[in-house]
Scaffold this motif. Structure first.
Motif, PDB file in Angstrom:
ATOM      1  N   LYS A   1      11.707 -37.609  55.011  1.00 29.50           N
ATOM      2  CA  LYS A   1      12.783 -36.796  54.427  1.00 29.50           C
ATOM      3  C   LYS A   1      12.318 -36.071  53.179  1.00 29.50           C
ATOM      4  CE  LYS A   1      16.906 -39.318  55.526  1.00 29.50           C
ATOM      5  NZ  LYS A   1      17.276 -40.622  55.029  1.00 29.50           N
ATOM      6  N   ASP A   2      11.646 -36.831  52.330  1.00 28.05           N
ATOM      7  CA  ASP A   2      11.153 -36.241  51.090  1.00 28.05           C
ATOM      8  C   ASP A   2       9.715 -35.797  51.337  1.00 28.05           C
ATOM      9  OD1 ASP A   2      10.186 -35.624  48.636  1.00 28.05           O
ATOM     10  OD2 ASP A   2      11.058 -37.382  47.636  1.00 28.05           O
ATOM     11  N   ARG A   3       9.549 -34.531  51.677  1.00 28.92           N
ATOM     12  CA  ARG A   3       8.245 -34.046  52.099  1.00 28.92           C
ATOM     13  C   ARG A   3       7.184 -34.290  51.026  1.00 28.92           C
ATOM     14  NH1 ARG A   3       4.547 -30.341  52.703  1.00 28.92           N
ATOM     15  NH2 ARG A   3       3.951 -29.689  54.792  1.00 28.92           N
ATOM     16  N   GLN A   4       7.563 -34.034  49.803  1.00 31.80           N
ATOM     17  CA  GLN A   4       6.640 -34.147  48.680  1.00 31.80           C
ATOM     18  C   GLN A   4       6.093 -35.576  48.532  1.00 31.80           C
ATOM     19  OE1 GLN A   4       5.480 -31.578  47.344  1.00 31.80           O
ATOM     20  NE2 GLN A   4       4.185 -32.769  45.958  1.00 31.80           N
ATOM     21  N   MET A   5       6.934 -36.542  48.897  1.00 33.04           N
ATOM     22  CA  MET A   5       6.549 -37.935  48.673  1.00 33.04           C
ATOM     23  C   MET A   5       6.128 -38.640  49.960  1.00 33.04           C
ATOM     24  SD  MET A   5       6.937 -38.695  45.412  1.00 33.04           S
ATOM     25  CE  MET A   5       7.791 -40.135  44.765  1.00 33.04           C
ATOM     26  N   SER A   6       5.987 -37.921  51.050  1.00 33.51           N
ATOM     27  CA  SER A   6       5.677 -38.631  52.289  1.00 33.51           C
ATOM     28  C   SER A   6       4.167 -38.755  52.461  1.00 33.51           C
ATOM     29  CB  SER A   6       6.312 -37.940  53.494  1.00 33.51           C
ATOM     30  OG  SER A   6       5.430 -37.003  54.035  1.00 33.51           O
ATOM     31  N   THR A   7       3.754 -39.912  52.945  1.00 30.49           N
ATOM     32  CA  THR A   7       2.327 -40.168  53.139  1.00 30.49           C
ATOM     33  C   THR A   7       1.714 -39.112  54.037  1.00 30.49           C
ATOM     34  OG1 THR A   7       2.762 -42.529  53.010  1.00 30.49           O
ATOM     35  CG2 THR A   7       0.668 -41.870  53.981  1.00 30.49           C
ATOM     36  N   LEU A   8       2.345 -38.887  55.175  1.00 36.64           N
ATOM     37  CA  LEU A   8       1.653 -38.064  56.165  1.00 36.64           C
ATOM     38  C   LEU A   8       1.553 -36.612  55.733  1.00 36.64           C
ATOM     39  CD1 LEU A   8       3.542 -36.221  58.360  1.00 36.64           C
ATOM     40  CD2 LEU A   8       4.312 -38.506  58.941  1.00 36.64           C
ATOM     41  N   HIS A   9       2.582 -36.100  55.050  1.00 42.20           N
ATOM     42  CA  HIS A   9       2.470 -34.701  54.620  1.00 42.20           C
ATOM     43  C   HIS A   9       1.431 -34.549  53.519  1.00 42.20           C
ATOM     44  CE1 HIS A   9       5.360 -32.949  57.220  1.00 42.20           C
ATOM     45  NE2 HIS A   9       6.302 -33.811  56.872  1.00 42.20           N
ATOM     46  N   SER A  10       1.382 -35.529  52.618  1.00 43.70           N
ATOM     47  CA  SER A  10       0.377 -35.414  51.551  1.00 43.70           C
ATOM     48  C   SER A  10      -1.025 -35.487  52.147  1.00 43.70           C
ATOM     49  CB  SER A  10       0.577 -36.500  50.496  1.00 43.70           C
ATOM     50  OG  SER A  10       0.243 -37.757  51.024  1.00 43.70           O
TER      51      SER A  10
END
Ligand code: FES
Ligand SMILES: [Fe+2]
Length: 448
Positions: free
Chosen positions: A202-211
């Motif tokens: 949900k929180d893109r900035q804080m998600s493992t996979l997006h980072s």
């Protein structure tokens, strides 16, 4: 690609092998102290040797050979007494140094016990772990690596038994680029399949996979170089190739021979991953979590350091893939019991792995020449109380991932971000979440 001979030298750890001789120059963590206190007597296998770890009723720790020298039954069936471990069969008792100190059914004047000894290795406790040294005399000092001894911290010890050679786990540390796929796109695919992608990112900035996916943008090259205690490596990013700016991203640092360290000054979550060879084809993997009280916040007292098993299979035997260390573990085990490096095809992202292999080769040669390899400490007068073995740069905290996102969500388990790490299984999670909450409150109060 390596020759078969070079692969053998790097991977095999039994007595008399080049890597086995190198490993035997170091103190090795073998079990959590709390587990030993619960079990009292534990058969363990380290560097291909079967041993018995025990704690006497008095609280002394011992590590001895697996068989009783009377009539050779297994000492793992023994039971602790005040001063040693008694064999289950006829009650002979062995002190922590392996000396037989009682032969109860023999005549009291019989001197037999004085002539009988089991092989033993010295044992010490540090940071809630029991350590042993299996090499030649004189025994070196146990180095106080920072995460084991830093004050104002909560700790927990995550254990995995992995069915593969230790070097596969450790070479992962020389491979920062794998995160983009293994913990990025692959993680995304897994969550999509489970129908949990939206909920868990949900929180893109804080998600493992997006980072981690973001880490793949604009890679120009990888770098690696030697440090005082091991090696440092990371990724050079280029704006021209799509990165947010030209920059260098340092990744976990390596403490020779088998530690990797993540975290750094000013971060709540610090971790060692320690790749202890059980034998040539099995690894005792320790994820040592250390969570710091920061900015004047007290972490709170821990009576002892708890431990937990990190599951990578569920109750049905199906692999678990939805947290970072499980993804790593499956990739390592998937490389085979001893990875065949004679048929690999290395690319530019594997540069730090090549560096690591050279470093091991160099240090094996030092041992073969009769010298002390890196990180063998002998002078107690110059030994500090704490050694920062990884990079501990107050002005440049180690940050993995684009924009430091990984270190950010690892400070925010109280907001639900602990779920992508093995930490989620840890018994100290309630205290860690509370600590992160209190640090957050404290920082917020400071801002007001
Ligand atoms: S076999 Fe151990 S005491 Fe006899
Ligand atoms: Fe990884």
């Amino acid at each position: 690609m390596l020759t078969a001979e070079a692969n053998e030298r790097l991977t095999r750890v039994g007595p008399g092998t080049p890597m086995g001789d190198l490993m035997r120059r170091y103190w090795i963590p073998v079990r959590p102290l709390v587990e030993l206190k619960e079990e009292e007597v534990m058969p363990i296998r380290i560097l291909g040797e079967d041993l018995v770890l025990f704690i006497t009723k008095k609280g002394d720790l011992g590590l001895i050979g697996e068989r009783c020298p009377h009539r050779m039954t297994l000492m793992k069936y023994g039971f602790p007494d005040e001063d040693g471990l008694r064999c289950c069969y006829h009650g002979w008792m062995f002190a922590p140094d392996g000396q037989c100190i009682d032969t109860p059914l023999e005549s009291p004047t019989n001197k037999l016990k004085d002539q009988v000894k089991i092989g033993s290795y010295p044992v010490q406790e540090m940071g809630g772990l029991v350590w042993t040294y299996m090499g030649p005399q004189p025994v070196p000092l146990l180095p106080p690596w920072d995460l084991f001894v830093m004050p104002n911290a909560i700790r927990q010890i995550g254990i995995s038994h992995l069915a593969c050679n230790w070097l596969q786990c450790h070479e992962n540390t020389g491979d920062p680029a794998h995160s983009v796929y293994l913990h990025g796109y692959n993680f995304k695919y897994i969550l999509e399949k489970k129908g949990e992608l939206e909920e868990r990112t949900k929180d893109r900035q804080m998600s493992t996979l997006h980072s981690r996916i973001d880490m793949g943008r604009g890679i120009e090259s990888l770098y690696a170089h030697e440090t005082q205690y091991g090696m440092e490596k990371g990724i050079n990013y280029s704006k021209a190739l799509g990165a947010d700016k030209d920059r260098q991203s340092r990744h976990s640092t390596v403490i020779f021979p088998f530690f990797t360290q993540t975290g750094g000054p000013g971060q709540v979550r610090q971790e060692f991953q320690i790749r202890v060879p059980i034998d040539d084809t099995n690894t005792y993997h320790i994820a040592y979590g250390c969570y710091m009280g920061l900015g004047g916040v007290e972490a709170g007292e821990q009576e002892s350091v708890p431990y937990y098993d990190i599951p990578i299979y569920d109750e049905d035997g199906s692999p678990i893939w939805d947290f970072v260390l499980a993804q790593d573990s499956h990739a390592w085990v998937g490389q085979g019991d001893i990875m065949d490096r004679t048929v690999e095809h290395l690319g530019r992202t594997d540069l730090p792995i090549v560096f690591m292999r050279r470093q091991f080769e160099e240090q094996m040669l030092i041992v073969e020449d009769g010298g002390d390899p890196k990180n063998v400490f002998r002078d107690s007068s110059s030994m500090p109380d704490l050694i920062h073995g990884g990079i501990w740069d107050e002005s440049n905290s180690s940050v993995t991932g684009a924009g430091g996102a990984v270190s950010s969500f690892r400070s925010a388990y109280h907001k639900g971000y602990g779920i992508d790490d093995a930490d989620r299984y840890g018994p100290a999670m309630p205290e860690i979440i509370d600590l992160m909450q209190r640090i957050d409150d404290h920082l917020t109060a400071d801002e007001v």
